[in-house]
Each structure stands twice: as structure tokens, then as C-alpha cells.
Design an enzyme around this catalytic site. Sequence first.
Site, PDB file in Angstrom:
ATOM      1  N   LEU D 224      -6.468   7.656   5.329  1.00  0.00           N
ATOM      2  CA  LEU D 224      -5.303   6.839   5.631  1.00  0.00           C
ATOM      3  C   LEU D 224      -4.336   7.563   6.566  1.00  0.00           C
ATOM      4  O   LEU D 224      -3.885   8.662   6.275  1.00  0.00           O
ATOM      5  CB  LEU D 224      -4.570   6.492   4.322  1.00  0.00           C
ATOM      6  N   ASP D 225      -4.033   6.918   7.685  1.00  0.00           N
ATOM      7  CA  ASP D 225      -3.022   7.420   8.603  1.00  0.00           C
ATOM      8  C   ASP D 225      -3.298   8.834   9.084  1.00  0.00           C
ATOM      9  O   ASP D 225      -2.382   9.613   9.347  1.00  0.00           O
ATOM     10  CB  ASP D 225      -1.621   7.325   7.983  1.00  0.00           C
ATOM     11  N   GLU D 226      -4.585   9.165   9.173  1.00  0.00           N
ATOM     12  CA  GLU D 226      -4.955  10.384   9.880  1.00  0.00           C
ATOM     13  C   GLU D 226      -5.837   9.958  11.050  1.00  0.00           C
ATOM     14  O   GLU D 226      -5.948   8.771  11.357  1.00  0.00           O
ATOM     15  CB  GLU D 226      -5.689  11.352   8.948  1.00  0.00           C
TER      16      GLU D 226
END
Lengths: 280, 280, 280, 280
Positions: D224-226
Site C-alpha cells: 500500500l502506497d509504496e
Amino acid sequence: MTKTFVLLFSSADQKGIVARIADLILKEGGNITAADQYTTDPHNGQFFMRVEFTVEDGSISREKLEADFAAVERDFGGKADIYDKARLLRMGVCVSKPDHCLADILYLWRAGDLPVNIPFVISNCEGHRKSVEQYGIPFHYIPATKEDRHEERLLSLVKDSDFLALARYMLVLSEDFLRKYAKDIINIHHGFLPSFKGADPYRQALSEGVKVIGATAHFATGKLDEGPIISQAVEHVSHTDGLADLVRKGKNLEKRALSQALAKYIDYRVIKHANKTIVF
Amino acid sequence: MTKTFVLLFSSADQKGIVARIADLILKEGGNITAADQYTTDPHNGQFFMRVEFTVEDGSISREKLEADFAAVERDFGGKADIYDKARLLRMGVCVSKPDHCLADILYLWRAGDLPVNIPFVISNCEGHRKSVEQYGIPFHYIPATKEDRHEERLLSLVKDSDFLALARYMLVLSEDFLRKYAKDIINIHHGFLPSFKGADPYRQALSEGVKVIGATAHFATGKLDEGPIISQAVEHVSHTDGLADLVRKGKNLEKRALSQALAKYIDYRVIKHANKTIVF
Amino acid sequence: MTKTFVLLFSSADQKGIVARIADLILKEGGNITAADQYTTDPHNGQFFMRVEFTVEDGSISREKLEADFAAVERDFGGKADIYDKARLLRMGVCVSKPDHCLADILYLWRAGDLPVNIPFVISNCEGHRKSVEQYGIPFHYIPATKEDRHEERLLSLVKDSDFLALARYMLVLSEDFLRKYAKDIINIHHGFLPSFKGADPYRQALSEGVKVIGATAHFATGKLDEGPIISQAVEHVSHTDGLADLVRKGKNLEKRALSQALAKYIDYRVIKHANKTIVF
Amino acid sequence: MTKTFVLLFSSADQKGIVARIADLILKEGGNITAADQYTTDPHNGQFFMRVEFTVEDGSISREKLEADFAAVERDFGGKADIYDKARLLRMGVCVSKPDHCLADILYLWRAGDLPVNIPFVISNCEGHRKSVEQYGIPFHYIPATKEDRHEERLLSLVKDSDFLALARYMLVLSEDFLRKYAKDIINIHHGFLPSFKGADPYRQALSEGVKVIGATAHFATGKLDEGPIISQAVEHVSHTDGLADLVRKGKNLEKRALSQALAKYIDYRVIKHANKTIVF
């Protein structure tokens, strides 16, 4: 140990330039570590290239490289300049009373962030002597004024430099001076050119009610506050910013625009073309 | 339930203004939720104030407040305007062929980020009809050209508005139109004023070789691309940016500068003063 | 001749505060030249106000004003602080090896752009002595290390200051030190907090591949690289920026963020509230 | 008439790559119009190059070029991809309720500023149908929720695309989906990564009291969100900005960061390398 060279090449755009240059460097045992190129127009444009390459120390001299590239110049009708990055440029500095750019430059220089030699600082303000000499840099006081710019004395002093940085030098240099010096001069103007040429640009900005102010580093030409722009720095302002605020904020912009332009220039990343610059 | 009012007050600077206004609001049962003030000069300057305050619904009318502040106006020789934030301003929109600002405004309006009523969009480009009418906004086509600006028809249409947004309307409005409309007109200029007035500002910027481009939202006056600046947006560019790149990047700047100016204006945060603005 | 005072006031939000303060200043013969206010929440929020006002010299003392505002404090359950702008704050400076922020602060101070007194510079790097003493500022060398921070000696030296600027002081100060010093400490962190706390923030940024780097000026608390943020400066970077480039660009950001925070603080424009700041 | 190709090449750094590639293009009758290169490290680094070149239409096919560069791949142990700029990429778009990025993308696409084909827009919000279909783009409603992401249906729909743009698609895609789709997915996160991952990043930013907010366009990975960051946009905020203000300002940042990332990607200027990107 390796040596690093920079090639700046320009010519009319034509097929095969990149191949020829890359091939030449390969044959001389060089390794291209960075390359930038730009063509003003895909049809009949002007071609510009900057190549940075390393060679084993002792394997080739700058003279040999220059001879190599002279052939390229001939074949493509272009211009090639070779620089040895180990040889630092000599940057002469001229400054009038406001010394924020001077202080910034000298600090960056000592910190190693502005890799040049500084053979002298010239000023029409004797007050800067101490802060210059503490860095071990020769300081020359010239009592230049609008009436007498002492350009002859100036000329004799600036000979020992590869280019000049006008770090808020408030006197316009004459066409005659520019012709005789015949090297690059980088000036910082405390306004967002082409707006606000001439005296008191912050007062002009205030009077126009702009919401953004700027500073401009550019090559000096015979015309006041014209000449190819190298870098510009900008900042938002508001109605609450009076003249003193604009001047204070502007000092930061001037420092940023000038130091950025100088850093690019001394890394051989700035090419003048007509009234503009290519900054790789 | 509470009602929110905004007071804009200006007068020659003098002692006691803030106390008087704050006292009046207190006596009418109001609670100040935001206040901004600005004095052009601590000595004999002009004083400007914006106060936002809430009152219990029904406890006081705008008419009563206006009567209250009329007394303040008299006593301080100033000017007070009261706005009821629940009553949205009617923003008329004029646009020529480039419709990026129009699209941005309409999107922001529908999303609730631009709290106004839009009574109409006027254009000399019939092609925008569909994208305007899908928002349920009346669209008027006026075949205005440089030769015939159809200002009479324009005047009859714009009556039903509190101010106009020229979202890239390429025709200069006449002094006569401005006098007859007699309300504020906010224009977006696709250049960094005061540089690059007139036609083709990006081409001008390209030709000057600037390293920063900008867009300017300002009040329209009788003079082309002059008038008090409300907001400016800027972006760095480089030699690699051709005319098409400047135009493309500039569109974003125009959208930002115009939508920011409109948002401030409709929140009663913009005051014209001489040739400048105060933007609280 | 006039004197200028600044009032910082905070309390629970309630009706009548502005009126009361404005009225008090009027009665004491003062003229409000600038006023800012902020309420955290229109319903049951916390109210903050900064008022700058002038009085005729000799007409009223700071003591009288403090007594006046003590009454306001009582009536509204708030906190009022009065500052005489003619009395400069004493800013102690602590610095480790990187001296770019130190050089920037000292230059701004001498140029009059940072109106404080600097009673001392403390460093665990003896090398800075000369560049500090040339400004006529006392320099104290403390051989602090992670193992022995020499906090007792530090405490005895910093007593003579109103607040501390940690201009890249690399040693964390203990809770005990903070409690005993009991005044504000402003730190510059070379990363974009809350990202990149702790050591080597530029290396962290490089490893994450961010396209924007930043620096953060904040109040020091017992926790490393936390504490209310006062200002942040940011700059775009690219894949071509290696660690050395980030460090070099970051130095400029650190100078900007710290000098901006200090300028706001010494003009009494910074108020701490919970873990945040209000910066008027 | 000319055709324009883009070559993306990467390999371990070694002598002679540039010469070989330039020579090959010359021999095939091409003219290099733009070239960028980057080496992660001058010693034993990884080499990346983007070359844009034109050939006379009909003089050479993409297949022939691919065969040519396959030889280069073998000789240098590298990877070469050839793209014909006349063939537009097919960009699938996925969006949840917030539609500001969607509206921006569709406008830019119609204006010609985002030269791609858009084979579909997929949303778990039926409300976007009308504004998508008016552009003549197929719209697919998938009632995906956190509990049931309808990934199988999603997979069948996205097959007809070269890459996906998640224009605020709020559902995390599973590792399984990513593996099966096996093409690039570009996501916009409404926070300044690596700070503020996960839900409600503006609320996180508010709670930390930051003075700068940002948005991040990045390649989606299983985490997530990397995933490698392509572009970031930032803006200064102050204590007066509440959550609604951050969200409103953030929308602009999201639009800027995403449209910039997409423009670079579809011009074949973005190369993933480990957890970072090279953006020429």
C-alpha cells in the site's frame, strides 16, 4: 586514477554527429559518464552537445583530444571545446556596496560547493576588504563612480581571470570594456527580467503591485540588464510586503539565482545561443 | 443556526477604528471568527479591514447591520460593505476559444469549491455550448470579433451578474462597456505581467529566453493587460521548452491563477486600492 | 517618537475579546498597526491574537500595559504577553560541524535582517571560533560528544539567553536539560518531517527515491526530531541528484527554513498550541 | 514524411555503448533528435539511455530496428525497447468517487495534451458514467468494495490496455491482480510519501501540523502506497488551513502530480530501477 573531460560541441544539425563523437571518445579509451544534447529545431536546427567522459590518467592529453575534435569541427562545420575538469576556472568577482551575494559566494567557495579559483575581489566599497581578505583572497579597491568608472585600472586587474561574476556591481560596464575583456561576464539583476530593468527594481515591482518577485542571473552585454538569461529565482509576495520586505526577500532570490548560474557555468553546462542560453 | 457576515471597511488610518467596529459587532450579539487588517503606512496611511462574524439567525438583519455601519462610515469618513455569506455572488463567465479555464471553473463550481451562482457563460465560440449546458448553465453565443465586439448585446446579457470572469476572453472590452457595466471584471492574462502584455505572451517569453513563465489574474481596466493584480502563478522552464510546451505549462498556470483569484474574490478577500490589491 | 508593542493573547473563544482588547489599547492612547487572529474552531475553539500597536513614547510603560492586560486575562481566562519591540531578544546559538546555517544567521544578523542580540555561539567544533569572533560575538567551545554532552556546562552558558537556535547542533538535548533551560529552543532538521527523522535524512530520502526534498524548523522537545513545526522549505530533485547533490541543495533549504522561522519568532509571530504552531 | 522512434536501453555500464547505439541509428538512416543518459554510479554502475530519432517513413520498420537492437542487447548484456511514437499507448483509467483527477485527465486528453488512447474508464461509482461517456469513452461500473473487489471482472476488462492510471481508485489491488495484469499501474496518492501512507493522509498532515503538503504519483506495487515514485507536487500551507482547505489544495496537487507522471510515462521517459525511477 582517471581524468574527467567535458566536451561542448555545436554545429548545424546533421546526421551522424553523435555517432562520430561517441566513436572518437571510445577510440581514445574514454568512457562517457554523462551526455546531454539539444536541437533547436528538428528541421534545419542548431545542434548542441555536452559530453562528460573519463579516461585513464596519462592515456591521453587535452592537446591530443583537441586535435581529435578539430577534425570533427572541420567535418561537421562545428565548434568543439574541451575542458579538463581538474583545472579550475578563475572567477573574478566585482561587487559594490550590497555584499549578500559576495558573502554567499565566498562561503560556498570555501565549503567546496563552488569549485573555482577566485584570483581577486574588486569593489568600489573599501568596507568589504576585511571579509574578503580573511579568506586569503586578494582585494582591490577601485573608487569607481558613475562619472569615472576606472575601467582602465579594472581592465588591468581582471586580466587574470577566465570570467567575471558581477555580484551586485552597480556600475554598467562600457561596450569598450566588454570588447577588451572579451570573456564571459555573469551579472545578477535584482528584478524579474525582462520586467524591471534599470535602477530600483524592487521599487518598480512594489509600484506595479506584483504578487511574485524575482531575480535574474544573465550574461552581461552592452545593454543594461539585457543579455542571455541563465537562471531566475522567484517568490510570492503580498500586499503586506513593503519595500524593505521586498529587498530582504529579494536578497535570497539574488543569492539563489546567482549561485545556481555560477554552479552551472563552472561545470561547463551553459551555452550561449543568440540571445538565449542552453543550460544542461 | 447562525448566519455569517463579512464586513469590508476602509478609511484613513486613525485611532479607535478596531475598537469601534469590534464593539458594534459585540453589541449586536456577533462573534468575530476572523479578522484581517492592513495599513498602507503607519503614518497617515489608509486603513483596510475584513471582519467575518457570526450572529444567531434572526437576531439581526443585513439592513440593521448596514445602518449600524453607516454610522461608523460617517464618524471615520470611511466605507463599509456588509455581505451575507449565504447569498452567493452571481459570476458571469466570458470565454473565447481556449476553454481550459472554463472547464476548470465549471468543475470547481460543481464540486462546491467555487461557491457562486453562474447565471451564464458567454462565448464567441459556439463549440462550447454542449460542455456548458450539460452543467445546466445558460450559454449565449455572441459572434464577437475584433471588428464588431457586439458590446450592446453583451451589456444586455451581463446585467444579471455581480461580476464577470474573463476566462480567456480574447477581445478587449471598451471603456464604454466598462463604464456601463460598472462592476468588477476579473481577467486572466497568459503572461507574467507587467512583462508580456498584449498578444502571444508565450511567444514573447520564448523569444526573451526567460527561465520562469507566469500567468496573472487581474481586474480589467480600460488599458490592455493592466489593472490591479490579484494573483500570479509561476513555473520554471528551460531551453527544451518550445512554444507548445510553454502554452501547455501556461494553461496550468492560468487555471491556478484565475481559480485562486476567483476563490479569494468571492470570499470577499480582495480590495482594490489605487493600482494594487489587498488580498486578505 | 513612538514605541511599538506586541500583544500575544490566547484564551477559549468567546464573544467580546477583540472589542475588549481594542478598547483597552484605545484608552491607553495606542494605535493598532497590525492585528491577526485565529480561532481553531468556530464552535468552542481556542482563540489566538497578535496585536501590534504604537504609543507615544513615555505615555505608558510596559508595566502599566501588563497590569491592564492582567485584568483581561482574568476576565477571559486567557494568557496575555506584552513585548516591547525596542528590546531585542537574546538568541543563543549552538552549532556542530556543519556551519552553513551559522554563517547565514551571522550574516543576516550583521545586515540587520535578524534583529536580535546574540550573546554567544556554542560549538563542539573549535574550528568555528574565528568566524564567530570576527563578528564580536563570544564563542564557547564545549567538547560535547554523544557519550558526554557536557550539559551542565551548557546550562551555565545558555542562561544568558531568551531562546536558543540549534543551527545544526547534532547532539540531542536531554529532557533534563530542556526542563532546566525552560525556554524555547528552535531546531533545524535536515529532512522533511515527519519523514526522515534521525540520522542521515538525505541518505534516507535518496534511498526512498523521493522527487522533493525538504528541511524543517521546529521547536525542540524531548523527542528526537519532533516538536511543533514552524516552517518548511522544499525543492524538487531528480534521479540525477546523488547524495552529495541532496546535501548541497539541502543546505540551502536548511538556511531558508531556519532563517524564516527565526525571523517570525523574534517578531513574536509564532505561538505554540498543542503539537502545532500558529505563525502569524 | 518521417517516423519517430524512441529507444530505451539499459545495461551494466561499460565503454562503447553510446558509440554502438549512435552508429546503429546512423547506419539505419536515422537522425537522433534527443538523447538522455544516466549512470547510477561512475564505477560499476547501471547505465540507462533514452534516444529519440527520426527516420524517413518506409525506410525501416520497427521489426528491423528491434532485430538490430537485439544484437546490441546480446553484446552488452542489456535490455532495449523500441517504441513507435505514432502508435499511442492504451491507458485504462480506474477511479472511485473523487473525480477531480478523472476530469483533469479527460480534459487534457481531449485537448491533445495527453496523447494516448483511453479504451475505458472503470469505476465503482456509477455517477461518473455521464461525464465519461460524453467523451465517447466506454464506461464500466464495477460495484467493488473492500469486501469484494471484483478483481476477476476487473481483470477481464483491463486486458485491453497497455497500462493503468489509478486516478484516485481507493481500493488496494491484490498481489494476485498485479501479477496477472503484469503491466504498469500508475497510482496517485494524496499525500507526500513516504509520509502519510494509508487512509486520510490530509487528516494525518493536519494532525502533524506540517507547513507543506504534497501528492505523489508512483507505480503501484503489492504494498500500500509504496512503489517507485514518479513525481511529487507540493504546496505551502498554514495554520489557517483546516481539513477542507487541505483537501481542496490537495486536489490541485494530485492533478498536477498525476498528469505530469502520465505525460512523462506516455512519452517513454520513465524507467523503473529497483525501488526508484529515472525520469528523463
